[in-house]
Write a protein that holds these residues in place. Structure first.
Motif, mmCIF file in Angstrom:
data_model
loop_
_atom_site.group_PDB
_atom_site.id
_atom_site.type_symbol
_atom_site.label_atom_id
_atom_site.label_comp_id
_atom_site.label_asym_id
_atom_site.label_seq_id
_atom_site.Cartn_x
_atom_site.Cartn_y
_atom_site.Cartn_z
ATOM 1 N N GLY A 137 0.800 -1.213 0.000
ATOM 2 C CA GLY A 137 0.000 0.000 0.000
ATOM 3 C C GLY A 137 0.835 1.266 0.000
ATOM 4 N N THR A 197 1.788 2.132 -3.474
ATOM 5 C CA THR A 197 0.639 2.705 -4.189
ATOM 6 C C THR A 197 0.415 4.157 -3.792
ATOM 7 O OG1 THR A 197 -0.402 0.519 -4.284
ATOM 8 C CG2 THR A 197 -1.821 2.432 -4.665
ATOM 9 N N HIS A 199 1.719 4.147 8.697
ATOM 10 C CA HIS A 199 0.837 3.325 7.861
ATOM 11 C C HIS A 199 0.180 2.164 8.598
ATOM 12 C CE1 HIS A 199 1.867 5.270 4.040
ATOM 13 N NE2 HIS A 199 3.069 5.440 4.575
ATOM 14 N N ASN A 201 -6.284 7.559 3.897
ATOM 15 C CA ASN A 201 -5.633 6.883 2.792
ATOM 16 C C ASN A 201 -6.488 7.072 1.552
ATOM 17 O OD1 ASN A 201 -3.103 5.830 2.987
ATOM 18 N ND2 ASN A 201 -3.717 3.845 3.788
ATOM 19 N N PHE A 237 -7.431 6.025 -2.864
ATOM 20 C CA PHE A 237 -7.383 5.111 -4.005
ATOM 21 C C PHE A 237 -7.523 5.916 -5.289
ATOM 22 C CE2 PHE A 237 -11.843 5.811 -3.293
ATOM 23 C CZ PHE A 237 -12.406 5.789 -4.560
ATOM 24 N N GLY A 289 -2.624 -8.852 -2.044
ATOM 25 C CA GLY A 289 -1.652 -8.204 -1.175
ATOM 26 C C GLY A 289 -0.415 -9.054 -0.996
ATOM 27 N N PRO A 314 -5.954 -0.232 4.931
ATOM 28 C CA PRO A 314 -5.402 -0.819 3.706
ATOM 29 C C PRO A 314 -6.007 -0.196 2.452
ATOM 30 C CG PRO A 314 -6.182 -2.511 5.234
ATOM 31 C CD PRO A 314 -6.680 -1.198 5.736
ATOM 32 N N LEU A 315 -5.148 0.239 1.541
ATOM 33 C CA LEU A 315 -5.636 0.796 0.280
ATOM 34 C C LEU A 315 -6.458 -0.227 -0.486
ATOM 35 C CD1 LEU A 315 -3.408 2.920 0.971
ATOM 36 C CD2 LEU A 315 -3.019 3.120 -1.488
ATOM 37 N N VAL A 316 -6.093 -1.510 -0.363
ATOM 38 C CA VAL A 316 -6.783 -2.550 -1.115
ATOM 39 C C VAL A 316 -8.248 -2.646 -0.706
ATOM 40 C CG1 VAL A 316 -6.194 -4.451 0.453
ATOM 41 C CG2 VAL A 316 -6.518 -4.908 -1.982
#
Length: 405
Positions: free
Chosen positions: A21, A24, A125, A191, A193, A230, A311-313
Motif C-alpha cells: 500500500g 501505491t 501506515h 488513505n 485510491f 496483497g 489498507p488501500l486494497v
C-alpha cells in the motif's frame, strides 16, 4: 518562478513496483501532484539503466520527476536476511537531500535526516500499538522482538518532524498520548485510491466477466469468487484465510489469491493439506490493472490481517463495488457500513467463514452502490489535492515571511 520541491523517500521503484500500500500511495502522490511543485523521489534501482546515486529525469504517470536510486533492489516482495529498510538507511547516512518538503514512509531512514533543513512529514501506515504487541508472530516485523529499542529510536527521531500523519485513528491517538508536546503536529489522514483505475462495472458487465473468468479457470459459470490481494506476509495472515475458506465449505466458490511473498510456499502446502487444490488459485504478483479487474468481478474481498492502518486494497475493492469481509483490525471496521461489508466477531476460521457466507448468500444486502459510496470520500483526486493545497499555502506563507523580513 521558483517552485517548491517535494522529495519523497521510500525504498521502491515506481516503474518496477513491488506489492504494498505504501508503494501505491507514493505513486498517487506523484500522479496527482499539481504543476506548482517539483518532485524528487529517492528510491531504489532495478537494473543498469538506472545508475545508483545519480539524479535522473524520468516520467511516471504523466508526471516528470527527478529520481535517485540508492541501490539496486530487484524483488522486495520476499524479505532478505538484511531488511531493505536497513540497506536504505545505510546508504542514506552521510548524505543530504534536503528540500522544501520531505515525505518519509519509514522511521529508520530519518536517522540520516536529523540535521536536514526543510519541512518533514512522517506517514504512519499501521496501528503501531498493535503492530508492536509482543504476542503473535514475531517474524511479522523485526522490531516486534525489540519493542523497547524501537520506541527508544522513535523518541530520538520523532521530534524532527513538522507533521506526523497516520491513516489509523487509534494510532494517531496513541502518538498524541505518547508525545503530548507534539500533539499539535499529529493528525489522522485519509488513505486514498485511484478512482481512474478502481470503479464499478454495471451489473450485466460484472456478471458476464465473472462467468468468463469461471470458464477460463475450468469452473462452472455460477462460481462465486472470493478475493485476497496483497503481500503474502505474516501481517496479512493469508494462512488464516485459506483455513477460513476450508471452513466455508460452500459449493461453487473459488478463492483467488493475488500476490507474492515469503509465505507463498507455506500457503501452497496448506492448500494441499486441506484438499483445496482445485478450489484455490494462486495468481502470483499481478499489476494494478489486473487487480482492478479482479475487484470488479469478485463477489467479496477478504482481509484477515493481524494489524493494519487503513489498507488501500480495501478502498480499491469498495470503489469497485465489491463488499469487504475483515477481521477487527485497523481502520477498516470503522469505515465499513452495514451494507458495504462485515466485520468478523473473532479471528477464527469459523467466524471468518460465517461472515463470507453471509455476504455470498445475501448479495442484495451489500449493493455495489453502497460500497462505492463508502469509498468515495477517499478518492485520491480529492484527498491528495487537498494535502498539496495545504503544503503550498504553508510554503507561500514561509516565502512571504522570509521576503518581508
Amino acid at each position: 518562478m521558483y517552485k517548491p520541491i517535494l522529495t519523497i523517500f521510500y525504498q521502491f521503484n515506481p516503474w518496477y513496483s513491488t506489492i504494498g500500500g505504501i508503494q501505491t500511495l507514493v505513486s498517487l502522490f506523484i500522479k496527482y501532484a499539481p504543476s506548482e511543485f517539483d518532485l524528487r523521489l529517492v528510491g531504489t534501482g532495478h537494473d543498469r539503466c538506472q545508475p545508483n546515486l545519480k539524479w535522473q529525469k524520468a516520467e511516471f504517470a504523466g508526471r516528470e520527476i527527478n529520481f535517485l536510486p540508492l541501490f539496486t533492489l530487484e524483488n522486495d516482495n520476499i524479505r532478505s536476511l538484511i531488511p531493505t529498510t536497513v540497506k536504505y538507511t545505510n546508504v542514506l547516512l552521510g548524505r543530504c537531500f534536503a528540500s522544501d518538503f520531505m515525505h518519509f514512509h519509514r522511521l529508520e531512514p530519518t536517522l540520516a535526516t536529523l540535521n536536514w533543513q526543510g519541512e518533514k512529514t512522517l506517514f504512519i501506515h499501521n496501528d503501531i500499538h498493535q503492530q508492536m504487541q509482543p504476542n503473535g508472530d514475531k517474524k511479522a516485523i523485526l522490531w516486534r522482538r525489540f519493542p523497547a529499542a524501537y520506541f527508544a529510536l522513535e523518541s530520538l527521531l520523532i521530534r524532527q518532524f513538522n507533521q506526523i500523519l497516520s491513516c489509523n485513528s487509534d494510532s494517531a491517538k496513541f502518538y498524541s498520548q505518547r508525545y503530548p508536546t507534539l500533539s499539535n503536529r499529529i493528525s489522522y489522514i485519509k488513505n486514498s485510491f485511484d478512482s481512474e483505475i478502481f470503479y464499478p462495472l454495471s451489473h450485466q458487465e460484472r456478471e458476464a466477466k465473472r462467468r468468463e473468468l469461471a470458464v477460463r479457470l475450468g469452473l462452472v459459470p455460477e462460481t462465486c469468487f472470493i478475493l485476497f490481494a496483497g503481500r503474502l506476509h505474516p501481517q496479512k495472515d493469508p494462512l488464516l484465510l485459506v483455513r477460513a475458506f476450508a471452513a466455508l465449505n460452500e459449493s461453487n466458490t473459488h478463492l483467488l489469491i493475488a500476490g507474492d511473498g515469503e509465505l507463498a510456499t507455506k500457503i501452497r502446502a496448506e492448500i494441499g493439506r486441506l484438499g483445496l487444490t482445485e478450489r484455490v488459485t494462486m495468481l502470483g504478483a499481478v499489476n494494478q490493472t489486473e487487480v482492478s479487474q479482479l475487484h470488479q468481478i469478485c463477489n467479496v474481498f477478504v482481509l484477515t490481517s493481524i494489524y493494519e492502518g487503513l489498507p488501500l486494497v480495501v478502498l480499491e475493492a469498495l470503489a469497485s463495488g465489491t463488499p469487504v469481509v475483515t477481521t477487527r483490525t485497523g481502520e477498516t471496521p470503522k469505515l465499513l457500513t452495514d451494507d458495504s461489508g462485515v466485520v468478523c466477531s473473532q479471528r477464527t476460521p469459523e467466524s471468518i467463514a460465517n461472515s463470507i457466507r453471509q455476504v455470498l448468500l445475501h448479495p442484495e444486502d451489500y449493493p455495489s452502490v453502497s460500497c462505492v459510496q463508502t469509498a468515495r470520500p477517499y478518492a485520491a483526486c480529492n484527498v491528495i489535492r487537498d494535502i498539496y493545497s495545504e503544503m503550498l499555502n504553508r510554503w507561500e506563507l514561509r516565502t512571504f515571511s522570509a521576503v518581508s523580513s
